[in-house]
Design an enzyme around this catalytic site. Structure first.
Site, PDB file in Angstrom:
ATOM      1  N   LEU A 387      10.782   6.052  -1.041  1.00 24.42           N
ATOM      2  CA  LEU A 387       9.330   6.124  -0.946  1.00 24.42           C
ATOM      3  C   LEU A 387       8.860   4.954  -0.088  1.00 24.42           C
ATOM      4  O   LEU A 387       9.473   3.880  -0.094  1.00 24.42           O
ATOM      5  CB  LEU A 387       8.677   6.023  -2.336  1.00 24.42           C
ATOM      6  CG  LEU A 387       8.900   7.185  -3.312  1.00 24.42           C
ATOM      7  CD1 LEU A 387       8.247   6.873  -4.650  1.00 24.42           C
ATOM      8  CD2 LEU A 387       8.339   8.487  -2.750  1.00 24.42           C
ATOM      9  N   ASP A 388       7.764   5.149   0.669  1.00 25.52           N
ATOM     10  CA  ASP A 388       7.178   4.033   1.401  1.00 25.52           C
ATOM     11  C   ASP A 388       6.876   2.898   0.441  1.00 25.52           C
ATOM     12  O   ASP A 388       6.558   3.125  -0.739  1.00 25.52           O
ATOM     13  CB  ASP A 388       5.864   4.456   2.069  1.00 25.52           C
ATOM     14  CG  ASP A 388       6.069   5.475   3.174  1.00 25.52           C
ATOM     15  OD1 ASP A 388       7.215   5.617   3.643  1.00 25.52           O
ATOM     16  OD2 ASP A 388       5.075   6.119   3.557  1.00 25.52           O
ATOM     17  N   MET A 389       6.928   1.676   0.953  1.00 29.14           N
ATOM     18  CA  MET A 389       6.673   0.515   0.105  1.00 29.14           C
ATOM     19  C   MET A 389       5.303   0.617  -0.577  1.00 29.14           C
ATOM     20  O   MET A 389       5.153   0.267  -1.761  1.00 29.14           O
ATOM     21  CB  MET A 389       6.745  -0.770   0.930  1.00 29.14           C
ATOM     22  CG  MET A 389       6.538  -2.036   0.114  1.00 29.14           C
ATOM     23  SD  MET A 389       6.776  -3.541   1.088  1.00 29.14           S
ATOM     24  CE  MET A 389       5.338  -3.464   2.139  1.00 29.14           C
ATOM     25  N   THR A 391       3.658   3.249  -1.413  1.00 29.90           N
ATOM     26  CA  THR A 391       3.538   4.436  -2.263  1.00 29.90           C
ATOM     27  C   THR A 391       4.208   4.184  -3.609  1.00 29.90           C
ATOM     28  O   THR A 391       5.295   3.616  -3.679  1.00 29.90           O
ATOM     29  CB  THR A 391       4.183   5.654  -1.581  1.00 29.90           C
ATOM     30  OG1 THR A 391       3.597   5.832  -0.303  1.00 29.90           O
ATOM     31  CG2 THR A 391       4.009   6.904  -2.411  1.00 29.90           C
ATOM     32  N   HIS A 481       6.046   8.181   6.570  1.00 32.51           N
ATOM     33  CA  HIS A 481       4.580   8.198   6.591  1.00 32.51           C
ATOM     34  C   HIS A 481       4.008   9.592   6.807  1.00 32.51           C
ATOM     35  O   HIS A 481       2.853   9.742   7.238  1.00 32.51           O
ATOM     36  CB  HIS A 481       4.028   7.258   7.676  1.00 32.51           C
ATOM     37  CG  HIS A 481       4.320   5.813   7.430  1.00 32.51           C
ATOM     38  ND1 HIS A 481       3.926   4.809   8.283  1.00 32.51           N
ATOM     39  CD2 HIS A 481       4.994   5.192   6.432  1.00 32.51           C
ATOM     40  CE1 HIS A 481       4.331   3.638   7.831  1.00 32.51           C
ATOM     41  NE2 HIS A 481       4.985   3.848   6.707  1.00 32.51           N
TER      42      HIS A 481
END
Length: 539
Positions: A387-389, A391, A481
């Site tokens: 997961l994106d940081m 998120t 993203h």
């Protein structure tokens, strides 16, 4: 001296905001409002004495980044303003800070050598599109075709085997003569082919040398240009861009070369002018004006952080000696990682916003490092997906190699079902639908992604309205993203996720959460679903 006074009782911040992570303060917003009134052509604008130039206004309507820096000069509070690159081919518009180095002088070194490169470009284009090279290739292919046809005709007219009534001795003499004739035929055509090939080689060699000459002159001119961009820092020290990137790269343990356009963004231009004029920078903000680009996510009058590719090394140098607010994204604070399910094969955790999935350049904690400590006997790489940081949400962790390969295969086959929930920046109108915008990294500003219909990788998201401000997102692909760009881009929902500092407006946190995850358990083969809901107001 360029200085726009501010008639206000508002107090500036105690330290400069971080240009890579900030929300514009009240003074910056006041300065932006004054500048925006000028750019709109308002008659009552106070930014400049003269009205905005019509050509200037027409060009920026197509999209341009502007910036303001709140400064103190001789005890007075005011601001300076700038823009990235040039406008109508100029870097010296009144009331805006000038370029760090104006290389656009008509008869200057840069324009003279640029003209040489342009001349080489024209010669290359003329050769690539011209008749000579095409004719030479056609002549070569025609000679080869005639050679092949002539050999086929000769063989057809001189079949092998003895003729009726022909003696063995006569047959041998005839075949020797025919073979000699065929050899002479081939030799004659080989000479023609070599001559045609020589013409092609000569033209292509000229083209190759022109391309090499163009590349060398371009590299030399770019290197020369970067050496002219000599940037000051808050300590009064001066370095050129080439040196700054080299030194920053050495600190990062890698070789770095400045990309084209470095030093022409708002931030270095504004800081350079402030330092040269003895001004004290107090806060800064950069905003987009005009139409959104087709690839990037940029919204009119929306503020954005400095870019990483061109600005990070430069601002690392220029802000030395200043008290600058920290970037929370670089914070190495300790965070908890809730484990909501665990057995011998897998763990399911809920990653908090701000935590890395895997270790980065810093020593900050990540899901990997915490799970490594939690499961010291686990095999394999643990992390199956990321997961994106920024998120938050559910991640499944593999504790064995068998589980890892099984789950990885499910992800590769798009068999894992994921549901995200996001809070958007403004009310949502569309009920549901499909977003399909191909993505690729912005090479000059990683990790930002851009839409590229030619070179981007396919990215598809189903969405479903929950209420006026919330949407459920079902990614069918797993691009970096993806959900953030699909929500923010004008060809997507045109509605950035709340708190998105890259594609919208920074807030307390990015309101994007992976709340549901469904997959086959790697041992039992049965579908399992995990859910972890969130209240963004309580985060």
């Amino acid at each position: 001296m360029i200085f726009h006074p501010l008639d206000t009782t508002m107090q500036p911040p105690v330290r400069l905001n971080n240009p890579f992570y900030y929300e514009p303060d009240a003074l910056c917003r006041l300065a932006i409002a004054q500048l925006a009134a000028y750019l709109r052509g308002d008659k009552e604008q106070t930014f400049a004495k003269d009205a905005v130039d019509a050509n200037f206004q027409a060009e920026i309507a197509q999209g341009k980044m502007f910036g303001v820096v709140i400064v103190r000069k001789d005890g007075k509070l005011g601001y300076i303003a700038g823009y990235s690159g040039q406008i109508v081919g100029r870097s010296d518009w009144p009331d805006f800070v000038p370029a760090v180095y104006d290389y656009l002088q008509p008869n200057g070194y840069f324009k003279t050598h640029e003209a040489e490169i342009t001349n080489i470009n024209n010669r290359i284009r003329d050769m690539e599109q011209g008749q000579d090279l095409r004719d030479a290739h056609r002549q070569l292919e025609a000679v080869k075709a005639r050679q092949e046809q002539a050999v086929q005709d000769f063989k057809a007219n001189h079949p092998s085997g003895a003729r009726v009534g022909e003696s063995q001795e006569a047959y041998i003499r005839r075949r020797q003569f025919e073979n000699a004739e065929l050899h002479r035929l081939r030799k004659d055509y080989r000479t023609q082919v070599e001559q045609a090939l020589s013409t092609v080689d000569e033209l292509e060699d000229t083209l190759r040398r022109l391309r090499q000459q163009r590349r060398q002159k371009s590299d030399n001119l770019q290197s020369w240009l970067f050496r002219q961009f000599r940037l000051r820092n808050a300590c009064g020290e001066v370095k050129d861009i080439e040196t700054i990137f080299r030194d920053y790269g050495e600190q990062q343990g890698r070789k770095m070369v400045a990309p084209a356009g470095s030093g022409e963004c708002c931030e270095p231009k504004l800081l350079q002018y402030a330092f040269e004029q003895g001004m004290q920078p107090l806060s800064m903000a950069m905003f987009w004006w005009g139409e959104s680009p087709k690839e990037e996510v940029r919204h009119h009058l929306q503020c954005y952080p400095a870019c990483n590719g061109k600005c990070k090394p430069l601002l690392w140098w220029m802000l030395k000696g200043m008290d600058v607010a920290p970037n929370p994204l670089d914070d190495e604070r300790h965070q908890e990682l809730p484990v909501i399910y665990e057995d011998a094969d897998i763990c399911v955790v809920c990653k908090p916003a701000g935590m890395l999935s895997v270790p980065g350049k810093s020593a900050r904690e990540s899901v990997y490092s915490l799970m490594k400590a939690h499961c010291p006997e686990a095999e394999g790489p643990l992390i199956v997906h990321r997961l994106d940081m920024a998120t938050s949400g559910l991640m499944v962790i593999a504790k064995t190699w068998a589980a890892y390969h099984n789950l990885q295969d499910q992800f590769l086959r798009h068999e894992v079902k994921k549901r995200y929930v996001a809070r958007l920046s403004h009310e949502m109108e569309t009920e549901d639908g499909v977003l399909s915008l191909p993505l690729r990294p912005d090479l000059d500003d990683r990790p930002r992604q851009i839409v590229d219909k030619l070179h981007g990788k396919a990215a598809t998201t189903y969405f479903q309205k929950i209420d006026d401000r919330h949407v459920a997102l079902y990614p069918q692909t797993g691009r970096t993203h993806q959900l953030r760009v699909h929500c923010a881009h004008p060809d997507g929902l045109n509605n950035p996720i709340l708190g998105d500092e890259l594609y919208g407006q920074r807030g307390r946190r990015l309101c994007l959460h992976a709340e549901q995850l469904t997959f086959r358990h790697p041992r039992s083969g049965k579908n399992v679903t995990f859910e972890w809901k969130i209240d963004f107001d309580e985060e």
